[in-house]
Design an enzyme around this catalytic site. Structure first.
Site, PDB file in Angstrom:
ATOM      1  N   SER A  82       0.838  -1.197   0.000  1.00  0.00           N
ATOM      2  CA  SER A  82       0.000   0.000   0.000  1.00  0.00           C
ATOM      3  C   SER A  82       0.884   1.262   0.000  1.00  0.00           C
ATOM      4  O   SER A  82       1.700   1.437  -0.894  1.00  0.00           O
ATOM      5  CB  SER A  82      -0.947  -0.036   1.199  1.00  0.00           C
ATOM      6  OG  SER A  82      -1.984   0.905   1.063  1.00  0.00           O
TER       7      SER A  82
ATOM      8  N   GLU B 113      -9.834  -4.444  -5.922  1.00  0.00           N
ATOM      9  CA  GLU B 113      -9.455  -3.281  -5.125  1.00  0.00           C
ATOM     10  C   GLU B 113      -9.357  -2.037  -6.004  1.00  0.00           C
ATOM     11  O   GLU B 113      -9.013  -2.105  -7.178  1.00  0.00           O
ATOM     12  CB  GLU B 113      -8.149  -3.519  -4.374  1.00  0.00           C
ATOM     13  CG  GLU B 113      -6.913  -3.709  -5.224  1.00  0.00           C
ATOM     14  CD  GLU B 113      -5.653  -3.722  -4.373  1.00  0.00           C
ATOM     15  OE1 GLU B 113      -5.416  -2.732  -3.670  1.00  0.00           O
ATOM     16  OE2 GLU B 113      -4.918  -4.722  -4.418  1.00  0.00           O
TER      17      GLU B 113
ATOM     18  N   HIS C 235      -7.650  -5.362  -1.058  1.00  0.00           N
ATOM     19  CA  HIS C 235      -6.432  -4.607  -0.785  1.00  0.00           C
ATOM     20  C   HIS C 235      -5.568  -5.298   0.281  1.00  0.00           C
ATOM     21  O   HIS C 235      -6.022  -5.588   1.385  1.00  0.00           O
ATOM     22  CB  HIS C 235      -6.807  -3.196  -0.328  1.00  0.00           C
ATOM     23  CG  HIS C 235      -5.662  -2.263  -0.189  1.00  0.00           C
ATOM     24  ND1 HIS C 235      -4.829  -1.925  -1.229  1.00  0.00           N
ATOM     25  CD2 HIS C 235      -5.192  -1.558   0.884  1.00  0.00           C
ATOM     26  CE1 HIS C 235      -3.924  -1.071  -0.827  1.00  0.00           C
ATOM     27  NE2 HIS C 235      -4.106  -0.838   0.455  1.00  0.00           N
TER      28      HIS C 235
END
Length: 300
Positions: A150, A245, A275
């Site tokens: 991320s 996602e 995610h």
């Protein structure tokens, strides 16, 4: 035909959606406010490992090493959390997973400064300092594997671009799980998966639209959104993302630009995954498969 996923993955996806769609707790999760307030139990280092705290001038790091370390590589881990959350226990678990690869490796996890108290460039400066710390410890750049998920995935790319631009030795490989490479949210998956993403879908008030990390800086700055940077000369990299996602495009477009720049790139989009589904560790097959892909990438 829709991909059939494991029962456990379906259950976890449903739980994430239920929490994120709750009108009370959902916004707290999607903006990262809940994670910032969450007090976790003390993490216990597994048998066969040693954990040490390292205090730097502006931030701290954690050094996990296996008692039986035969490999010559080291992992630099840059955690996720939207640039607003500090190092959490799940990343200590990630460190254990990485440490068990390539004959046993030490893992340096960076608890870098976060926004809004410390917007850009604080996280990048801390990542640079951590990388230099490993070089001073005696590791050659080629021995360093930088990993991130991320926000940590975007930070991994930003760090690599900065090192290249400064003519510094580059890491050997990059592992990028659902990397946040575009803080302008320009990719097609932001719309395609707007209703499908169990974590960030259905709202414009989440951290991916209301990110505070750029501060007063242009979010298209490549050191903030690496998607808009030059990928020339970067190390071999593994991209992983889930098909449902909203950040899927961040991985796809960055991987495409890296290939065009002549980099060695592997990209896997895991069907129906969400995610950073790798947080499932060994608890469901899709996460297991992703971690096995990471192991093969690192050890090849």
């Amino acid at each position: 035909m829709k991909k059939v996923i494991s029962v456990r993955a379906k259950f976890i996806k449903a739980c994430i959606h239920a929490m994120a769609s709750n009108h009370l707790i959902g916004p707290e999760i999607q903006t990262g406010r809940l994670q910032r307030r969450l007090v976790e139990p003390e993490w216990k280092c597994p048998e066969g490992y040693r954990m040490s705290d390292i205090n730097m001038r502006h931030f701290r790091m954690e050094w996990l090493s296996p008692e039986q370390e035969e490999g010559t590589q080291v992992v630099l881990q840059l955690h996720g959390g939207g640039y607003v959350n500090r190092l959490r226990n799940i990343y200590r678990d990630f460190a254990v997973k990485y440490s068990g690869m390539a004959g046993g490796m030490s893992v340096l996890s960076v608890d870098y400064r976060v926004a809004p108290e410390h917007p850009y460039p604080a996280a990048l400066l801390d990542a640079i300092e951590a990388y230099q710390w490993l070089l001073e410890l005696g590791y050659d750049g080629e021995q360093i594997i930088v990993v991130g998920d991320s926000a940590g995935g975007g930070l991994t790319l930003a760090l690599s671009m900065w090192l290249r631009d400064q003519d510094m030795t580059l890491p050997g490989k990059l592992v990028l799980m659902s990397p946040w490479t575009d803080l302008t949210a320009s990719g097609v998956s932001y719309e395609e998966n707007y209703e499908r993403d169990p974590m960030f879908g259905g709202t414009r008030d989440s951290m991916i639209y209301q990110g505070v990390y750029p501060g007063e800086h242009d979010p298209m700055d490549p050191y903030i959104s690496p998607l808009f940077g030059n990928f020339r000369g970067l190390p071999p990299m593994l991209f992983q993302a889930g098909s449902i996602e909203m950040l899927r495009s961040d991985a796809e477009m960055a991987a495409g630009k890296a290939r065009q720049a002549g980099c060695l790139v592997s990209l896997t989009i895991y069907p129906e995954m969400f995610h950073v589904f790798q947080m499932g560790l060994d608890h469901f097959p899709e996460s297991q498969a992703a971690w096995e892909e990471v192991r093969q990438f690192i050890e090849t």
